[in-house]
Design an enzyme around this catalytic site. Structure first.
Site, mmCIF file in Angstrom:
data_model
loop_
_atom_site.group_PDB
_atom_site.id
_atom_site.type_symbol
_atom_site.label_atom_id
_atom_site.label_comp_id
_atom_site.label_asym_id
_atom_site.label_seq_id
_atom_site.Cartn_x
_atom_site.Cartn_y
_atom_site.Cartn_z
ATOM 1 N N ALA A 1 6.869 9.037 10.616
ATOM 2 C CA ALA A 1 6.320 9.068 9.333
ATOM 3 C C ALA A 1 4.655 9.061 9.320
ATOM 4 C CB ALA A 1 6.883 7.977 8.441
ATOM 5 N N ARG B 1 11.271 0.029 8.602
ATOM 6 C CA ARG B 1 11.659 -0.304 9.848
ATOM 7 C C ARG B 1 13.339 -0.139 9.714
ATOM 8 N NH1 ARG B 1 7.383 0.383 11.619
ATOM 9 N NH2 ARG B 1 6.269 -0.846 12.818
ATOM 10 N N HIS C 1 10.921 8.449 13.873
ATOM 11 C CA HIS C 1 9.897 7.453 13.612
ATOM 12 C C HIS C 1 8.592 8.185 13.791
ATOM 13 C CE1 HIS C 1 8.890 2.821 13.883
ATOM 14 N NE2 HIS C 1 8.137 3.642 13.153
ATOM 15 N N ARG D 1 1.103 -1.124 0.103
ATOM 16 C CA ARG D 1 -0.096 -0.080 0.135
ATOM 17 C C ARG D 1 0.819 1.254 -0.009
ATOM 18 N NH1 ARG D 1 -3.229 -3.607 3.806
ATOM 19 N NH2 ARG D 1 -1.254 -3.081 4.987
ATOM 20 N N ILE D 2 1.653 1.389 0.848
ATOM 21 C CA ILE D 2 2.626 2.578 1.086
ATOM 22 C C ILE D 2 3.592 2.610 -0.212
ATOM 23 C CG2 ILE D 2 4.095 3.902 2.359
ATOM 24 C CD1 ILE D 2 2.847 2.229 4.829
ATOM 25 N N THR E 1 11.467 4.703 5.387
ATOM 26 C CA THR E 1 10.398 4.967 6.545
ATOM 27 C C THR E 1 9.668 3.479 6.929
ATOM 28 O OG1 THR E 1 8.961 5.209 4.672
ATOM 29 C CG2 THR E 1 9.681 7.321 5.676
ATOM 30 N N GLU F 1 16.450 1.457 17.756
ATOM 31 C CA GLU F 1 15.695 2.597 18.261
ATOM 32 C C GLU F 1 15.746 2.597 19.699
ATOM 33 O OE1 GLU F 1 12.026 3.303 16.241
ATOM 34 O OE2 GLU F 1 12.891 3.128 14.416
HETATM 35 C C1 GLV Z 1 4.766 2.792 12.165
HETATM 36 O O1 GLV Z 1 5.908 2.466 12.169
HETATM 37 C C2 GLV Z 1 3.712 1.641 12.082
HETATM 38 O O2 GLV Z 1 4.191 0.372 11.691
HETATM 39 O O3 GLV Z 1 2.614 2.008 11.895
#
Ligand code: GLV
Length: 322
Positions: free
Chosen positions: A289, A240, A287, A157-158, A238, A269
């Site tokens: 985004a 992991r 983190h 999706r992203i 953006t 992190e």
């Molecule tokens: C953020 O990193 C998520 O997975 O929603």
């Protein structure tokens, strides 16, 4: 019904749960609960559901601390923080929050891409430091996105939304790799499917990563692959942190194997690999985004909705199929 929420989330989601008549306990700690703290909290009552965050490591010990909870709703699209096998073995449903954050994360990927290419952060520091004396023909020269090649690793999706913005917004040529072809990307954006990540890395001027964190994607970007990128290319992450070997990236940025990077996520992190924050050719965000007000509200509401549907005996809409 009793719900445990591992950290304060946007209030409307808590209100939604309370409106169902559920008792809601929210961690009072201003920070991430350690595993021991989380287990101690969960043992305080026979909770029916847990609303967890990506910073909570949810494993067999945690499930066993609260056997009454048959749903853990993760406030994130990623769920690598959860041992899904241990959940399945105990008949615990896991849900995530997809779709509501797709646009926001894709926008942040472009904020990072534009930020690093147009040297926005360096320019801001320069201006604040009082160094701006006059317009200069050669000051802080960056590079355009328009017309360049955008490489996408992970065409879900992203990744697909990033392809859309790149192709439609900036006239970028899109090349992508995923475990399988996503025909929509070819049909809609003229994107080319590459059978290997190397092909994408070799061709792209900007590489944006959108894979989930799995054993197969851990250190997907390592020293060898960084060396296949163009010296003029930029890497944006953006997804992991552990998808990139961060020590190798520091070497790549320091020694000029690539031009720059922009990272929202980090391998360990909240720690950063030694040397990363001293480099001028990298942008770092914490983190965030998916962190717009609208989207974080929707993520919270969706996590709450998953709990409500499940506890009311219906299928949780975002149940993760393992
Ligand atoms: C953020 O990193 C998520 O997975 O929603």
């Amino acid at each position: 019904m009793k719900i445990y929420v591992t950290r304060m989330i946007p209030e409307p989601a808590i209100a939604m749960l309370k409106a169902q008549g559920y008792e809601v306990a929210v961690s009072g700690k201003d920070g991430v609960l350690s595993k021991e703290e989380l287990i101690a909290e969960l043992k305080k009552a026979p909770y029916d559901a847990v609303l967890s965050l990506l910073t909570d490591k949810i494993d067999a010990d945690v499930f066993d601390a609260v056997p009454s909870a048959k749903i853990f709703a993760n406030f994130a699209v990623g769920y690598n923080n959860i041992d899904t096998e241990a959940a399945t073995a105990r008949g615990v449903t896991i849900t995530n929050t997809p779709e509501v954050l797709t646009n926001t994360v894709a926008e942040h990927a472009f904020a990072l891409m534009m930020g690093i290419a147009h040297r926005v952060v360096e320019g801001d520091a320069y201006t604040r430091a009082g160094k701006f004396k006059s317009w200069e023909p050669m000051l802080l020269l960056g590079t355009d996105l328009s017309g360049k090649t955008l490489g996408i690793l992970g065409a879900g999706r992203i990744g697909s939304r990033v392809a859309h913005h790149g192709a439609r917004g900036f006239g970028m040529k899109v090349v992508y790799h995923d475990v399988k072809e996503n025909p929509t990307l070819g049909a809609e954006y003229g994107a080319r499917y590459a059978a290997t990540p190397e092909e994408v890395l070799k061709e792209a001027d900007f590489v944006s990563i959108h894979v989930p964190l799995l054993p197969a994607t851990t250190h997907l970007i390592n020293a060898e692959r960084l060396k296949t990128m163009k010296k003029t290319a930029y890497l944006v992450n953006t997804s992991r942190g552990p998808v990139i070997d961060e020590a190798a990236l520091v070497a790549a940025l320091r020694e000029g194997w690539i031009a720059g990077a922009a990272l929202d996520v980090f391998e360990h992190e909240p720690d950063l690999a030694p040397g990363l924050k001293e480099l001028p050719n990298v942008i770092l965000t914490p983190h965030i985004a998916s962190a717009t007000l609208e989207t974080r509200m929707e993520m919270a509401n969706l996590a709450a909705k998953n709990i409500i549907e499940f506890l009311e005996g219906r299928e949780a809409p975002n149940k993760i199929a393992i």
